[in-house]
Write a protein that holds these residues in place. Structure first.
Motif, PDB file in Angstrom:
ATOM      1  N   UNK A   1       0.820  -1.209   0.000  1.00 15.03           N
ATOM      2  CA  UNK A   1       0.000   0.000   0.000  1.00 15.03           C
ATOM      3  C   UNK A   1       0.848   1.251   0.000  1.00 15.03           C
ATOM      4  N   UNK A   2       1.895   1.260   0.816  1.00 10.99           N
ATOM      5  CA  UNK A   2       2.799   2.413   0.855  1.00 10.99           C
ATOM      6  C   UNK A   2       3.542   2.563  -0.463  1.00 10.99           C
ATOM      7  N   UNK A   3       3.931   1.436  -1.061  1.00 12.99           N
ATOM      8  CA  UNK A   3       4.595   1.497  -2.368  1.00 12.99           C
ATOM      9  C   UNK A   3       3.664   2.097  -3.416  1.00 12.99           C
ATOM     10  N   UNK A   4       2.400   1.675  -3.408  1.00  8.27           N
ATOM     11  CA  UNK A   4       1.433   2.199  -4.376  1.00  8.27           C
ATOM     12  C   UNK A   4       1.250   3.706  -4.203  1.00  8.27           C
ATOM     13  N   UNK A   5       1.146   4.153  -2.965  1.00 15.11           N
ATOM     14  CA  UNK A   5       0.995   5.590  -2.721  1.00 15.11           C
ATOM     15  C   UNK A   5       2.245   6.355  -3.135  1.00 15.11           C
ATOM     16  N   UNK A   6       3.416   5.788  -2.871  1.00 16.85           N
ATOM     17  CA  UNK A   6       4.658   6.444  -3.281  1.00 16.85           C
ATOM     18  C   UNK A   6       4.721   6.594  -4.799  1.00 16.85           C
ATOM     19  N   UNK A   7       4.211   5.598  -5.494  1.00 17.90           N
ATOM     20  CA  UNK A   7       4.208   5.656  -6.960  1.00 17.90           C
ATOM     21  C   UNK A   7       3.197   6.668  -7.488  1.00 17.90           C
ATOM     22  N   UNK A   8       1.990   6.657  -6.960  1.00 19.82           N
ATOM     23  CA  UNK A   8       0.945   7.534  -7.490  1.00 19.82           C
ATOM     24  C   UNK A   8       1.117   8.985  -7.064  1.00 19.82           C
ATOM     25  N   UNK A   9       1.726   9.216  -5.902  1.00 21.06           N
ATOM     26  CA  UNK A   9       1.902  10.588  -5.417  1.00 21.06           C
ATOM     27  C   UNK A   9       3.209  11.206  -5.885  1.00 21.06           C
ATOM     28  N   UNK A  10       3.985  10.463  -6.658  1.00 17.56           N
ATOM     29  CA  UNK A  10       5.230  11.008  -7.178  1.00 17.56           C
ATOM     30  C   UNK A  10       6.351  11.056  -6.158  1.00 17.56           C
ATOM     31  N   UNK A  11       6.211  10.337  -5.050  1.00 22.10           N
ATOM     32  CA  UNK A  11       7.271  10.303  -4.046  1.00 22.10           C
ATOM     33  C   UNK A  11       8.437   9.469  -4.564  1.00 22.10           C
ATOM     34  N   UNK A  12       8.146   8.345  -5.199  1.00 23.60           N
ATOM     35  CA  UNK A  12       9.193   7.503  -5.785  1.00 23.60           C
ATOM     36  C   UNK A  12       9.770   8.206  -7.009  1.00 23.60           C
ATOM     37  N   UNK A  13      11.087   8.237  -7.095  1.00 21.95           N
ATOM     38  CA  UNK A  13      11.748   8.875  -8.233  1.00 21.95           C
ATOM     39  C   UNK A  13      11.619   7.982  -9.469  1.00 21.95           C
ATOM     40  N   UNK A  14      11.792   8.545 -10.657  1.00 21.34           N
ATOM     41  CA  UNK A  14      11.674   7.739 -11.869  1.00 21.34           C
ATOM     42  C   UNK A  14      12.596   6.516 -11.880  1.00 21.34           C
ATOM     43  N   UNK A  15      13.816   6.643 -11.351  1.00 24.93           N
ATOM     44  CA  UNK A  15      14.713   5.482 -11.338  1.00 24.93           C
ATOM     45  C   UNK A  15      14.317   4.455 -10.283  1.00 24.93           C
ATOM     46  N   UNK A  16      13.577   4.864  -9.238  1.00 26.91           N
ATOM     47  CA  UNK A  16      13.102   3.924  -8.214  1.00 26.91           C
ATOM     48  C   UNK A  16      11.851   3.165  -8.654  1.00 26.91           C
ATOM     49  N   UNK A  17      11.048   3.771  -9.498  1.00 30.49           N
ATOM     50  CA  UNK A  17       9.724   3.216  -9.828  1.00 30.49           C
ATOM     51  C   UNK A  17       9.743   1.753 -10.286  1.00 30.49           C
ATOM     52  N   UNK A  18      10.609   1.367 -11.235  1.00 29.92           N
ATOM     53  CA  UNK A  18      10.597  -0.052 -11.646  1.00 29.92           C
ATOM     54  C   UNK A  18      10.965  -0.995 -10.501  1.00 29.92           C
ATOM     55  N   UNK A  19      11.879  -0.568  -9.645  1.00 32.53           N
ATOM     56  CA  UNK A  19      12.294  -1.420  -8.517  1.00 32.53           C
ATOM     57  C   UNK A  19      11.177  -1.518  -7.481  1.00 32.53           C
ATOM     58  N   UNK A  20      10.463  -0.414  -7.230  1.00 28.03           N
ATOM     59  CA  UNK A  20       9.368  -0.416  -6.256  1.00 28.03           C
ATOM     60  C   UNK A  20       8.229  -1.291  -6.765  1.00 28.03           C
ATOM     61  N   UNK A  21       7.938  -1.216  -8.050  1.00 25.24           N
ATOM     62  CA  UNK A  21       6.881  -2.046  -8.636  1.00 25.24           C
ATOM     63  C   UNK A  21       7.239  -3.522  -8.518  1.00 25.24           C
ATOM     64  N   UNK A  22       8.502  -3.847  -8.714  1.00 24.79           N
ATOM     65  CA  UNK A  22       8.944  -5.243  -8.673  1.00 24.79           C
ATOM     66  C   UNK A  22       9.070  -5.784  -7.246  1.00 24.79           C
ATOM     67  N   UNK A  23       9.155  -4.888  -6.265  1.00 24.04           N
ATOM     68  CA  UNK A  23       9.384  -5.331  -4.867  1.00 24.04           C
ATOM     69  C   UNK A  23       8.206  -6.114  -4.316  1.00 24.04           C
TER      70      UNK A  23
END
Length: 107
Positions: free
Chosen positions: A85-107
């Motif tokens: 849930x926190x990963x999803x919010x980080x992705x949708x709210x732009x908290x995760x940086x573009x280089x982090x996004x693929x890694x966060x999605x895969x986590x």
């Protein structure tokens, strides 16, 4: 386990400084996600109104909030912000940086 990871994971282990228990992480991410979405809307409205001063002001605030949340909550060893849930919010709210996004999605 995965079914409840989105909402409730009360596993509390020895957490390093700056890390929060999962329940607190979700609260922080939820509040930050809402705040980031609101600020993004204010930036868009200010732009439509021709208020570049407010675009600059709110953009700087949004960038600072996102950077602080990354620093406080992102765990580089797990590529996660705490739970799905926190990963999803980080992705949708732009908290995760573009280089982090693929890694966060895969986590």
């Amino acid at each position: 386990m995965y079914a409840f990871d989105w909402y409730d994971d009360d596993t509390v282990a020895d957490l390093p400084p700056g890390q929060f228990p999962p329940r607190e992480t979700r609260k922080l991410m939820w509040g930050t996600g809402v705040l980031c979405e609101d600020l993004a809307r204010f930036i868009a409205m200010a732009g439509h109104a021709g208020r570049n001063d407010l675009v600059t002001k709110y953009s700087a605030l949004l960038d600072a909030i996102r950077a602080e949340m990354r620093q406080q909550l992102f765990n580089a060893s797990t590529d996660s912000y705490g739970c799905q849930g926190s990963d999803a919010l980080a992705l949708t709210a732009g908290v995760a940086t573009p280089d982090e996004r693929p890694r966060v999605v895969a986590a």
